[in-house]
Enzyme design. Structure first.
Site, short mmCIF file in Angstrom:
data_model
loop_
_atom_site.label_atom_id
_atom_site.label_comp_id
_atom_site.label_asym_id
_atom_site.label_seq_id
_atom_site.Cartn_x
_atom_site.Cartn_y
_atom_site.Cartn_z
CD GLU A 173 -3.12 -1.03 2.12
OE1 GLU A 173 -3.04 -0.21 3.06
OE2 GLU A 173 -4.09 -1.78 1.96
CD GLU A 291 -3.99 -5.83 2.97
OE1 GLU A 291 -4.85 -5.15 3.59
OE2 GLU A 291 -2.78 -5.59 3.00
O1 AHR Z 1 -5.24 -5.97 6.87
C1 AHR Z 1 -5.13 -4.84 7.69
C2 AHR Z 1 -4.41 -3.69 7.01
O2 AHR Z 1 -5.19 -3.20 5.96
C3 AHR Z 1 -3.09 -4.02 6.33
O3 AHR Z 1 -2.02 -3.97 7.19
C4 AHR Z 1 -2.97 -2.93 5.31
O4 AHR Z 1 -2.23 -3.33 4.19
C5 AHR Z 1 -4.40 -2.56 4.99
O5 AHR Z 1 -4.60 -1.20 5.05
#
Ligand code: AHR
Length: 497
Positions: A173, A291
């Protein structure tokens, strides 16, 4: 009574389903590692301190790959803190989650845990405070056989054979202002490309994932994806996507989150295809949706500078599990582009598996749809032709009340159909037409539904949200089934020879 019909034709496939679609994620965050997968004082801990009750459930989920060690955590992480004698490892401040990281688990232990969990590691390198050189050193430590400083250090630390980690994330990210060492798209693109060159020189067999947009809600989307790919197109194999949904007041909006997820995937794929054309590349960029989940982001709290704080411990309801099922269908329906995905996360932190420190382990409501689709959604993803009555959603207007995905597994000649019924007021008379397969027999109909949309599994009532088996409908080609309002279904069929 509402109506819906779906036709599935064996000849119309979307793509082979990559098993990596059912990956997950363990971050050094909250209690994911400490008192999640690792708790040496627990009665079920093995000789390495891993909780065997947790390992059993992870194995049951059939997760082929697990991303590690972050997430936001990785962008300030020194991977060298997590190797060598455990007693000599430093405690550090983790800027991402304002926690204290004891470094009792590092890459060597995580590789061992993955073997026990029947899964593989997807390792992330730090491109926040870390450099391309650090990424190269980690690659050398993990994947180079022997005879150099870093590979011999791995051997000295007890792992004679290389870890042979095949999949690597180039940071996390990096478009997010919250990220330690966040970068502009061009700066990240250059850094990721230089790290990728070193990493592939060391091990040309690895596959690399560059950071795409961490949310379509950021102003930089989708320009971020274009610029990053223009810098890295030939060096990387995947672009990542991240997306979480929460109930912000409208159940209709929340239930149909899968529509937003689908649009996000299509936009990133189109952006990647634009760069493919612009750079005259022969390669089609794969998507790693590494994610995704339901996450009540707005409700999160922090406990600054605590070790393994109980943060992001969302408890999932039946409604969350329905939304989650819709998202799984969207991943399957985009199996031609999404070749890898990670449910974020796996244990305790926004997770299907929840533990008590020193105590029990629980399957959350989202555990079930994930296990079902990960088990049965194998083989080929099939196109589904669906016609359904609509529901009215505040943000998306009138949309069909049904999300469907299907898979065909040549190995056992079985068909699986996954259905989310978003209709809120009435039951639906559903017609499922499978005549293109010849004659089939329904062997299973599992349903997740109930009178209380907000019911949750707890240690006291662990069976509040569990799928139930219905008597399969008799028939051979076209099936008529009544689907209760607000329900998730898995239908399984075998082809009759
Ligand atoms: O999964 C939780 C968080 O969400 C992770 O660390 C991040 O990559 C995202 O913002």
């Amino acid at each position: 009574m509402k109506h819906a019909a779906c036709q599935i034709d064996k000849a119309y496939t979307i793509a082979d389903i990559d098993p990596k679609l059912y990956g997950s994620f363990i971050e050094h965050l909250g209690r994911a590692v400490y008192s999640g997968i690792y708790e040496p004082t627990h009665s079920r801990a093995d000789e390495q301190g891993f909780r065997q009750d947790v390992l059993e459930l992870v194995r049951e989920l059939s997760v082929p790959i697990v991303r590690y060690p972050g997430g936001n955590f990785v962008s300030g992480y020194r991977w060298t803190d997590g190797i060598g004698p455990v007693d000599a490892r430093p405690k550090r401040l983790d800027y991402a989650w304002l926690s204290v990281e004891p470094n009792q688990i590092g890459i060597d232990e995580f590789v061992d845990w993955c073997k026990k969990a029947n899964t593989q590691v997807m390792a992330a390198v730090n491109l926040g405070t870390g450099t391309p050189q650090d990424a190269g050193y980690m690659m050398e430590y993990c994947n180079h056989p022997a005879g150099t400083y870093w590979s011999d250090l791995r051997r000295k630390n007890g792992h004679k054979e290389p870890h042979a980690i095949k999949t690597w994330c180039l940071g996390n990210e990096m478009d997010g202002p919250w990220q330690t060492g966040a970068l502009s798209a061009a700066a990240y693109g250059e850094k990721a490309r230089e790290a990728a060159k070193i990493m592939k020189w060391i091990d040309p067999s690895v596959e690399l994932v560059c950071c795409g947009s961490s949310s379509p809600l950021l102003d930089s989307y989708p320009e971020w994806d274009r610029i990053v790919l223009e810098h890295t197109y030939e060096q990387v194999d995947y672009i990542s996507m991240h997306r979480y949904y929460e109930n912000e007041g409208s159940v209709e909006n929340f239930l149909t989150s899968y529509i937003d997820m689908d649009e996000f995937i299509k936009t990133v794929a189109a952006t990647a295809d634009y760069v493919k054309a612009k750079t005259r590349s022969k390669k089609t960029m794969k998507i790693s949706f590494d994610e995704w989940n339901v996450w009540y982001i707005q409700k999160q709290v922090r406990f600054p500078w605590m070790e393994a704080p109980p943060i992001l411990e969302d408890q999932y309801s039946l409604l969350d599990a329905l939304v989650f099922g819709g998202m799984l269908c969207t991943l399957l329906n985009n199996a031609d582009r999404v070749k890898m995905a990670c449910l974020a996360q796996l244990v305790n932190v926004i997770a299907p598996i929840f533990t008590e420190k020193g105590g029990r382990v629980l399957k959350q409501a989202i555990y079930y749809p994930f296990q079902q689709v990960s088990t049965y959604g194998r083989g080929k993803s099939l196109k589904t032709l669906t016609k359904a009555d609509c529901i009215n959603t505040p943000d998306r207007g009138m949309v069909p009340a049904m999300q469907i995905a299907a898979s065909y597994n040549e190995q056992d000649d079985s068909i699986s159909v996954f259905v989310l019924n978003c209709e809120m007021k009435e039951d639906t008379e559903f017609t499922l037409d499978l005549r293109s397969f010849g004659k089939v027999e329904m062997i299973e109909h599992s349903i997740l539904a109930g009178p209380d949309l907000f019911a949750k599994n707890t240690f006291e009532n662990s069976q509040a949200v569990v799928p139930k088996n219905e008597i399969p409908v008799v028939g051979t080609t076209v099936f008529q089934i009544v689907l209760p309002k607000l329900s998730w279904h898995v239908f399984r069929f075998i082809v009759i020879k």
